[in-house]
Design a protein around this motif. Structure first.
Motif, PDB file in Angstrom:
ATOM      1  N   LYS A  41      29.505 -19.780 -27.132  1.00  0.00           N
ATOM      2  CA  LYS A  41      29.546 -19.635 -28.590  1.00  0.00           C
ATOM      3  C   LYS A  41      28.207 -19.968 -29.240  1.00  0.00           C
ATOM      4  CE  LYS A  41      34.410 -21.007 -28.482  1.00  0.00           C
ATOM      5  NZ  LYS A  41      35.388 -22.070 -28.817  1.00  0.00           N
ATOM      6  N   VAL A  42      27.223 -20.338 -28.408  1.00  0.00           N
ATOM      7  CA  VAL A  42      25.904 -20.713 -28.930  1.00  0.00           C
ATOM      8  C   VAL A  42      24.900 -19.622 -28.568  1.00  0.00           C
ATOM      9  CG1 VAL A  42      24.064 -22.433 -28.910  1.00  0.00           C
ATOM     10  CG2 VAL A  42      26.454 -23.156 -28.661  1.00  0.00           C
ATOM     11  N   SER A  43      24.261 -19.062 -29.571  1.00  0.00           N
ATOM     12  CA  SER A  43      23.297 -17.990 -29.331  1.00  0.00           C
ATOM     13  C   SER A  43      22.107 -18.485 -28.517  1.00  0.00           C
ATOM     14  CB  SER A  43      22.807 -17.422 -30.662  1.00  0.00           C
ATOM     15  OG  SER A  43      21.754 -16.496 -30.457  1.00  0.00           O
ATOM     16  N   SER A  44      21.629 -17.633 -27.639  1.00  0.00           N
ATOM     17  CA  SER A  44      20.455 -17.984 -26.835  1.00  0.00           C
ATOM     18  C   SER A  44      19.171 -17.895 -27.647  1.00  0.00           C
ATOM     19  CB  SER A  44      20.351 -17.048 -25.628  1.00  0.00           C
ATOM     20  OG  SER A  44      20.093 -15.717 -26.067  1.00  0.00           O
ATOM     21  N   GLY A  45      19.228 -17.192 -28.765  1.00  0.00           N
ATOM     22  CA  GLY A  45      18.042 -17.038 -29.597  1.00  0.00           C
ATOM     23  C   GLY A  45      17.054 -16.017 -29.068  1.00  0.00           C
ATOM     24  N   THR A  46      17.422 -15.300 -28.003  1.00  0.00           N
ATOM     25  CA  THR A  46      16.495 -14.335 -27.409  1.00  0.00           C
ATOM     26  C   THR A  46      16.634 -12.945 -28.017  1.00  0.00           C
ATOM     27  OG1 THR A  46      18.054 -13.676 -25.673  1.00  0.00           O
ATOM     28  CG2 THR A  46      16.614 -15.567 -25.211  1.00  0.00           C
ATOM     29  N   GLY A  47      17.828 -12.648 -28.540  1.00  0.00           N
ATOM     30  CA  GLY A  47      18.081 -11.305 -29.043  1.00  0.00           C
ATOM     31  C   GLY A  47      18.451 -10.318 -27.957  1.00  0.00           C
ATOM     32  N   TYR A  48      18.555 -10.800 -26.710  1.00  0.00           N
ATOM     33  CA  TYR A  48      18.892  -9.940 -25.582  1.00  0.00           C
ATOM     34  C   TYR A  48      20.300 -10.238 -25.077  1.00  0.00           C
ATOM     35  CZ  TYR A  48      13.838  -9.119 -25.305  1.00  0.00           C
ATOM     36  OH  TYR A  48      12.538  -8.788 -25.588  1.00  0.00           O
ATOM     37  N   THR A  49      20.900  -9.241 -24.448  1.00  0.00           N
ATOM     38  CA  THR A  49      22.184  -9.449 -23.788  1.00  0.00           C
ATOM     39  C   THR A  49      21.945  -9.950 -22.362  1.00  0.00           C
ATOM     40  OG1 THR A  49      22.279  -7.209 -22.871  1.00  0.00           O
ATOM     41  CG2 THR A  49      23.177  -7.533 -25.099  1.00  0.00           C
ATOM     42  N   GLY A  50      23.018 -10.386 -21.735  1.00  0.00           N
ATOM     43  CA  GLY A  50      22.905 -10.832 -20.352  1.00  0.00           C
ATOM     44  C   GLY A  50      22.405  -9.724 -19.444  1.00  0.00           C
ATOM     45  N   ALA A  51      22.869  -8.494 -19.680  1.00  0.00           N
ATOM     46  CA  ALA A  51      22.429  -7.359 -18.864  1.00  0.00           C
ATOM     47  C   ALA A  51      20.939  -7.103 -19.047  1.00  0.00           C
ATOM     48  CB  ALA A  51      23.229  -6.115 -19.236  1.00  0.00           C
ATOM     49  N   GLN A  52      20.467  -7.203 -20.282  1.00  0.00           N
ATOM     50  CA  GLN A  52      19.045  -6.971 -20.547  1.00  0.00           C
ATOM     51  C   GLN A  52      18.175  -8.059 -19.916  1.00  0.00           C
ATOM     52  OE1 GLN A  52      19.491  -6.755 -24.822  1.00  0.00           O
ATOM     53  NE2 GLN A  52      19.144  -4.540 -24.830  1.00  0.00           N
ATOM     54  N   ILE A  53      18.653  -9.290 -19.972  1.00  0.00           N
ATOM     55  CA  ILE A  53      17.913 -10.387 -19.347  1.00  0.00           C
ATOM     56  C   ILE A  53      17.852 -10.185 -17.836  1.00  0.00           C
ATOM     57  CG2 ILE A  53      18.039 -12.851 -18.771  1.00  0.00           C
ATOM     58  CD1 ILE A  53      16.876 -12.328 -21.502  1.00  0.00           C
ATOM     59  N   ALA A  54      18.977  -9.775 -17.253  1.00  0.00           N
ATOM     60  CA  ALA A  54      19.000  -9.520 -15.811  1.00  0.00           C
ATOM     61  C   ALA A  54      17.983  -8.446 -15.443  1.00  0.00           C
ATOM     62  CB  ALA A  54      20.403  -9.107 -15.374  1.00  0.00           C
ATOM     63  N   ARG A  55      17.984  -7.356 -16.213  1.00  0.00           N
ATOM     64  CA  ARG A  55      17.043  -6.265 -15.942  1.00  0.00           C
ATOM     65  C   ARG A  55      15.598  -6.735 -16.102  1.00  0.00           C
ATOM     66  NH1 ARG A  55      17.876  -2.732 -12.834  1.00  0.00           N
ATOM     67  NH2 ARG A  55      15.957  -3.629 -11.995  1.00  0.00           N
ATOM     68  N   MET A  56      15.354  -7.543 -17.115  1.00  0.00           N
ATOM     69  CA  MET A  56      14.009  -8.039 -17.378  1.00  0.00           C
ATOM     70  C   MET A  56      13.502  -8.891 -16.214  1.00  0.00           C
ATOM     71  SD  MET A  56      12.760 -10.531 -20.496  1.00  0.00           S
ATOM     72  CE  MET A  56      13.574  -9.480 -21.700  1.00  0.00           C
ATOM     73  N   ILE A  57      14.351  -9.807 -15.739  1.00  0.00           N
ATOM     74  CA  ILE A  57      13.936 -10.701 -14.653  1.00  0.00           C
ATOM     75  C   ILE A  57      13.764  -9.916 -13.353  1.00  0.00           C
ATOM     76  CG2 ILE A  57      14.575 -12.713 -13.271  1.00  0.00           C
ATOM     77  CD1 ILE A  57      16.089 -13.782 -15.692  1.00  0.00           C
ATOM     78  N   LEU A  58      14.661  -8.982 -13.105  1.00  0.00           N
ATOM     79  CA  LEU A  58      14.541  -8.153 -11.904  1.00  0.00           C
ATOM     80  C   LEU A  58      13.222  -7.381 -11.911  1.00  0.00           C
ATOM     81  CD1 LEU A  58      18.194  -6.772 -11.703  1.00  0.00           C
ATOM     82  CD2 LEU A  58      17.092  -8.224  -9.984  1.00  0.00           C
TER      83      LEU A  58
END
Length: 232
Positions: A41-58
């Motif tokens: 329930k707490v925003s990460s503050g990144t503006g990205y979704t989990g899928a986008q973060i996964a793609r970014m790190i990959l």
């Protein structure tokens, strides 16, 4: 002996060896549920979704051939080394909470392990088929052993040893994946004040693996206690 096996010895050994581990497992499950519910329930503050973060790190780790897919269920997130796919549950895949970022980065941590040939992961993957057989057939072999020959008891215990070994090897695999996740999140993805909550989520998840290991060890000790006289 079989009657005794089904009698007080069966339940007393369960209380002695398995119940404490099961209680700890219940505590671990409460911790992960509490942490996940809180930080989902707490925003990460990144503006990205989990899928986008996964793609970014990959992509930043050169793993362009690893896909990110959505999978049904809750907390069903995992990395499949056979197909090179990071699968994220719906709330993680499309969410932008601290919990989503933490879980997503953790699963990508496994993909990085796979790409680097991280030995504990390779060992766990090799043990997995035997452990799956052991977890399903151990009691069948024990029953046959009591009825026919102690050989089957020894075989059942040997198979269950693979289950215990699998759980033990899982610990460094999961701890390392969480460490890799935090390194990635700290590297320009998540603000510093969000890192501690991310650690809380990953630490709570780690407890569930510790609990699973303790349960497996408890079950092994119970098997040894129940079958010791039959094997003598």
């Amino acid at each position: 002996m079989i009657g005794n096996y089904y009698g007080g010895e069966y339940y007393s050994s369960w209380i002695l060896f398995v119940l404490p581990a099961m209680l700890f497992a219940s505590y671990a499950q409460l911790k992960i549920s509490s942490a996940f519910n809180k930080y989902s329930k707490v925003s990460s503050g990144t503006g990205y979704t989990g899928a986008q973060i996964a793609r970014m790190i990959l992509d930043r780790n050169g793993l362009h051939d690893v896909r990110v897919e959505q999978v049904g269920g809750k907390l069903t997130d995992h990395y499949d080394p056979r197909t090179k796919v990071v699968r994220l549950s719906s709330s993680i895949y499309g969410g932008n909470s601290i919990a989503s970022m933490s879980v997503s980065a953790h699963e990508v941590g496994h993909a990085i392990q796979h790409a680097e040939g991280y030995f504990p992961l390779i060992l766990r993957n090799n043990i997995a088929p035997i452990a799956n057989i052991g977890s399903r057939l151990v009691w069948l072999f024990i029953f046959i052993g009591f009825a026919i020959s102690p050989f089957f008891i020894e075989l059942g215990i040997a198979l269950f040893l693979a289950v215990v070994l699998f759980q033990i090897v899982t610990l460094p695999v999961e701890f390392n994946a969480s460490s890799r996740a935090l390194v990635q999140l700290e590297n320009g993805i998540m603000e510093r004040d969000k890192i501690k909550p991310a650690k809380d989520v990953l630490k709570a998840a780690a407890l569930t693996y510790v609990a699973a290991t303790l349960v497996a060890i408890g079950e092994l000790l119970r098997l040894l206690a129940l079958t010791s006289r039959r094997r003598d």
